[in-house]
Design a protein around this motif. Structure first.
Motif, mmCIF file in Angstrom:
data_model
loop_
_atom_site.group_PDB
_atom_site.id
_atom_site.type_symbol
_atom_site.label_atom_id
_atom_site.label_comp_id
_atom_site.label_asym_id
_atom_site.label_seq_id
_atom_site.Cartn_x
_atom_site.Cartn_y
_atom_site.Cartn_z
ATOM 1 N N ALA A 110 -28.483 -27.299 1.412
ATOM 2 C CA ALA A 110 -27.570 -26.128 1.703
ATOM 3 C C ALA A 110 -27.372 -25.438 0.239
ATOM 4 O O ALA A 110 -26.588 -24.292 0.576
ATOM 5 N N GLY A 111 -27.611 -25.990 -0.783
ATOM 6 C CA GLY A 111 -27.576 -25.211 -2.005
ATOM 7 C C GLY A 111 -26.019 -25.247 -2.497
ATOM 8 O O GLY A 111 -25.551 -24.280 -3.514
ATOM 9 N N LEU A 112 -25.282 -26.436 -2.175
ATOM 10 C CA LEU A 112 -23.980 -26.647 -2.583
ATOM 11 C C LEU A 112 -23.898 -27.535 -3.900
ATOM 12 O O LEU A 112 -22.864 -27.377 -4.525
ATOM 13 N N ILE A 113 -24.737 -28.280 -3.764
ATOM 14 C CA ILE A 113 -24.560 -29.248 -5.157
ATOM 15 C C ILE A 113 -26.103 -29.259 -5.591
ATOM 16 O O ILE A 113 -27.200 -29.072 -4.795
ATOM 17 N N ALA A 114 -26.415 -29.852 -6.922
ATOM 18 C CA ALA A 114 -27.851 -30.165 -7.285
ATOM 19 C C ALA A 114 -28.013 -31.446 -7.698
ATOM 20 O O ALA A 114 -26.928 -31.981 -8.576
ATOM 21 N N ARG A 115 -29.144 -32.300 -7.792
ATOM 22 C CA ARG A 115 -29.147 -33.547 -8.338
ATOM 23 C C ARG A 115 -29.626 -33.447 -9.847
ATOM 24 O O ARG A 115 -30.260 -32.527 -10.158
ATOM 25 N N LYS A 116 -28.847 -34.210 -10.441
ATOM 26 C CA LYS A 116 -29.594 -34.519 -12.051
ATOM 27 C C LYS A 116 -29.904 -36.085 -12.203
ATOM 28 O O LYS A 116 -28.623 -36.629 -12.516
ATOM 29 N N ASP A 117 -30.962 -36.619 -11.840
ATOM 30 C CA ASP A 117 -31.378 -37.722 -12.016
ATOM 31 C C ASP A 117 -31.451 -38.027 -13.278
ATOM 32 O O ASP A 117 -32.186 -37.533 -13.940
ATOM 33 N N SER A 118 -31.167 -39.590 -13.560
ATOM 34 C CA SER A 118 -31.495 -39.968 -14.910
ATOM 35 C C SER A 118 -32.984 -40.501 -14.562
ATOM 36 O O SER A 118 -33.673 -40.563 -13.637
ATOM 37 N N ALA A 119 -33.442 -41.126 -15.965
ATOM 38 C CA ALA A 119 -34.730 -41.824 -15.810
ATOM 39 C C ALA A 119 -35.023 -42.738 -14.839
ATOM 40 O O ALA A 119 -35.931 -42.981 -14.419
ATOM 41 N N ASN A 120 -33.956 -43.673 -14.606
ATOM 42 C CA ASN A 120 -33.932 -44.714 -13.649
ATOM 43 C C ASN A 120 -33.411 -44.423 -12.299
ATOM 44 O O ASN A 120 -33.323 -45.449 -11.447
ATOM 45 N N GLY A 121 -32.952 -43.426 -12.200
ATOM 46 C CA GLY A 121 -32.198 -43.091 -10.785
ATOM 47 C C GLY A 121 -30.807 -43.456 -10.876
ATOM 48 O O GLY A 121 -30.065 -43.221 -9.934
ATOM 49 N N LYS A 122 -30.285 -43.973 -11.860
ATOM 50 C CA LYS A 122 -28.908 -44.458 -11.824
ATOM 51 C C LYS A 122 -27.823 -43.265 -12.262
ATOM 52 O O LYS A 122 -28.519 -42.405 -12.675
ATOM 53 N N ARG A 123 -26.468 -43.221 -11.680
ATOM 54 C CA ARG A 123 -25.577 -42.224 -12.083
ATOM 55 C C ARG A 123 -24.779 -42.939 -13.111
ATOM 56 O O ARG A 123 -24.004 -44.066 -12.986
ATOM 57 N N TYR A 124 -24.741 -42.283 -14.178
ATOM 58 C CA TYR A 124 -23.762 -42.677 -15.399
ATOM 59 C C TYR A 124 -23.672 -41.480 -16.292
ATOM 60 O O TYR A 124 -24.243 -40.292 -16.044
ATOM 61 N N SER A 125 -22.863 -41.740 -17.283
ATOM 62 C CA SER A 125 -22.646 -40.629 -18.204
ATOM 63 C C SER A 125 -22.645 -41.322 -19.733
ATOM 64 O O SER A 125 -22.463 -42.689 -20.074
ATOM 65 N N ARG A 126 -23.257 -40.503 -20.628
ATOM 66 C CA ARG A 126 -23.287 -41.244 -22.152
ATOM 67 C C ARG A 126 -22.111 -40.167 -22.909
ATOM 68 O O ARG A 126 -22.012 -39.085 -22.759
ATOM 69 N N ARG A 127 -21.261 -40.952 -23.457
ATOM 70 C CA ARG A 127 -20.050 -40.331 -24.341
ATOM 71 C C ARG A 127 -20.118 -40.056 -25.671
ATOM 72 O O ARG A 127 -20.842 -41.070 -26.018
ATOM 73 N N HIS A 128 -19.484 -39.159 -26.471
ATOM 74 C CA HIS A 128 -19.431 -39.330 -27.822
ATOM 75 C C HIS A 128 -18.361 -40.471 -28.290
ATOM 76 O O HIS A 128 -17.878 -41.106 -27.399
ATOM 77 N N ARG A 129 -18.318 -40.729 -29.647
ATOM 78 C CA ARG A 129 -17.381 -41.633 -30.296
ATOM 79 C C ARG A 129 -15.835 -41.243 -29.987
ATOM 80 O O ARG A 129 -15.156 -42.368 -29.716
ATOM 81 N N ASP A 130 -15.689 -40.136 -29.859
ATOM 82 C CA ASP A 130 -14.436 -39.617 -29.393
ATOM 83 C C ASP A 130 -14.154 -39.714 -27.639
ATOM 84 O O ASP A 130 -12.858 -39.459 -27.368
ATOM 85 N N GLY A 131 -14.877 -40.089 -27.026
ATOM 86 C CA GLY A 131 -14.697 -40.508 -25.498
ATOM 87 C C GLY A 131 -15.181 -39.195 -24.680
ATOM 88 O O GLY A 131 -15.031 -39.461 -23.776
ATOM 89 N N GLU A 132 -15.554 -38.070 -25.228
ATOM 90 C CA GLU A 132 -16.112 -36.884 -24.577
ATOM 91 C C GLU A 132 -17.287 -37.129 -23.954
ATOM 92 O O GLU A 132 -18.012 -37.769 -24.753
ATOM 93 N N ILE A 133 -17.523 -36.840 -22.918
ATOM 94 C CA ILE A 133 -18.752 -36.870 -22.088
ATOM 95 C C ILE A 133 -19.625 -35.946 -22.895
ATOM 96 O O ILE A 133 -19.754 -34.838 -23.056
ATOM 97 N N ARG A 134 -20.875 -36.672 -23.384
ATOM 98 C CA ARG A 134 -22.043 -35.865 -23.952
ATOM 99 C C ARG A 134 -23.003 -35.414 -23.031
ATOM 100 O O ARG A 134 -23.648 -34.415 -22.939
ATOM 101 N N GLU A 135 -23.621 -36.318 -21.851
ATOM 102 C CA GLU A 135 -24.519 -36.183 -20.831
ATOM 103 C C GLU A 135 -24.029 -36.946 -19.916
ATOM 104 O O GLU A 135 -23.704 -38.194 -19.868
#
Length: 406
Positions: A110-135
């Motif tokens: 429906a064009g309301l969300i978009a997938r952003k899949d990781s290399a292994n298909g898992k959903r997670y985030s990478r953060r900087h040392r200060d705790g902010e989300i990097r990716e």
């Protein structure tokens, strides 16, 4: 920034045009643009029909939005949410994992969300040392943000269409009432005109409207009903003007006599016993019901008939006849059957009979067939409106007595 990407889905899922379009719109998001996620969600609920999504799909989107940490969706605070299916199930009232996958695919298509899949298909985030989300990898709300103005405009159009539809339906209800009561009055007053044909046209228009008709179809029906109402009113105006021009003193005197007769009904018998005595003492079928039955007693025994009176109140026998005519049409009694009853029993006796039928409608499967049966009884000289009313009142008294005993 989460909007500057084109990504293909993980695993066996193929890339689709809907995914590419959603990601393309995501790249057009103004970095300074933001929107209240719950206000946008309410707009989506209004516009869901035009977007082709169901209530269940919206329930899953609600769960996704609950994982977004801010109330305002903005590219400055990130646009990707990455809950697991288990977490989504908990916030989507226990929705099954297979169902979650299906509705996620519907949101993407429906064009309301978009997938952003990781290399292994898992959903997670990478953060900087200060705790902010990097990716982050999961589902991007960038398409939703990019289409926020479109969705809000769509919701406003849906609301406006719903209000227009409501107004048209109300106008049809009023027009239906006007036509039914005007035709009933015209037939009672013996006004010249093609009333059975007008009534058939009226029913054809009403019956052509399906239960879930759209605004265009209902508007067309309203225009036809209004044209029919104008035709009926013009016919009645011509008849009324001809009666005024053709009036004479003897007619006026007759109207005064009728009024005096109706005003003296309070002196007539008002109990079942008195009615029974009058009925037994006068077996002549030519005697009119208002010679033995007070109008007040008819209304007391048959209170429901007053709901169908022309002005919401029955003040005389003419009002009773008009209300009975409307009830007859509501029951589906054909104009020919009703006219035959009036010709045989008289208009007032027919009105009393229909009033009694209305009171016992839950026990009468075919009101039209029952009225025809009463007409045949009247032709044989075995029908009395007074006796029918008396029987109704006795049945009610017996029911009350039984209730008191229990």
């Amino acid at each position: 920034m989460d909007t500057n990407f084109v990504t293909t889905p993980f695993g066996r899922r193929a890339m689709t045009r809907a995914m590419l379009t959603g990601q393309s719109k995501a790249r057009d998001v103004n970095p300074a643009h933001s929107v209240d996620k719950w206000k946008l969600y309410r707009a989506l609920c209004e516009a869901r029909g035009r977007l082709g999504i169901s209530d269940r799909t919206l329930a899953l989107l609600n769960a996704l939005l609950s994982f977004y940490p801010k109330t305002e969706i903005s590219s400055e605070t990130g646009l990707v949410v990455f809950p697991s299916n288990q977490q989504l199930s908990l916030r989507a009232n226990g929705m099954a994992e297979q169902t979650i996958r299906r509705h996620l695919a519907l949101l993407v298509n429906a064009g309301l969300i978009a997938r952003k899949d990781s290399a292994n298909g898992k959903r997670y985030s990478r953060r900087h040392r200060d705790g902010e989300i990097r990716e982050a990898f999961g589902f991007s709300l960038a398409p939703l943000l990019a289409r926020s103005s479109e969705i809000e405009a769509m919701a406003q159009d849906v609301i406006a269409d719903r209000l227009r539809l409501q107004n048209v339906r109300e106008s049809i209800t009023i027009c239906r009432r006007d036509i039914a009561k005007l035709i009933a009055m015209a037939e009672i007053e013996n006004a010249p005109g093609e009333w059975p044909a007008h009534y058939q046209t009226f029913r054809d228009i009403i019956d052509s409207i399906p239960r879930n008709a759209d605004i265009d179809l209902i508007t067309t029906a309203l225009q036809k009903l209004r044209a029919l109402r104008v035709l009926i009113i013009n016919t009645l105006d011509t008849w009324k003007d001809s009666r005024i021009l053709g009036g004479n003193p003897s007619q006026n005197e007759r109207h005064i006599q009728i009024s005096e007769s109706e005003s003296s009904l309070d002196s007539e018998p008002e109990t079942v016993t008195e009615i029974a005595e009058n009925v037994r003492s006068d077996s002549s079928s030519s005697r009119t019901p208002n010679g033995t039955i007070p109008l007040s007693l008819v209304l007391s025994a048959c209170p429901a008939i007053a709901d169908y009176a022309p002005c919401g109140d029955i003040r005389d026998w003419r009002d009773l006849s008009a209300a009975a005519n409307v009830v007859g049409r509501m029951f589906g009694i054909s104009p020919s059957a009703y006219q035959a009853a009036c010709s045989t029993m008289g208009a007032i006796s027919t009105a009393v009979a229909v009033s009694c039928i209305l009171e016992r409608s839950e026990h009468i499967q075919s009101p039209g067939g029952y009225l025809r049966h009463l007409t045949r009884q009247s032709e044989a000289g075995s029908f009395s409106a007074a006796q029918m009313l008396m029987g109704l009142m006795k049945t009610r008294e017996q029911a009350i007595a039984e209730l008191i005993r229990n």
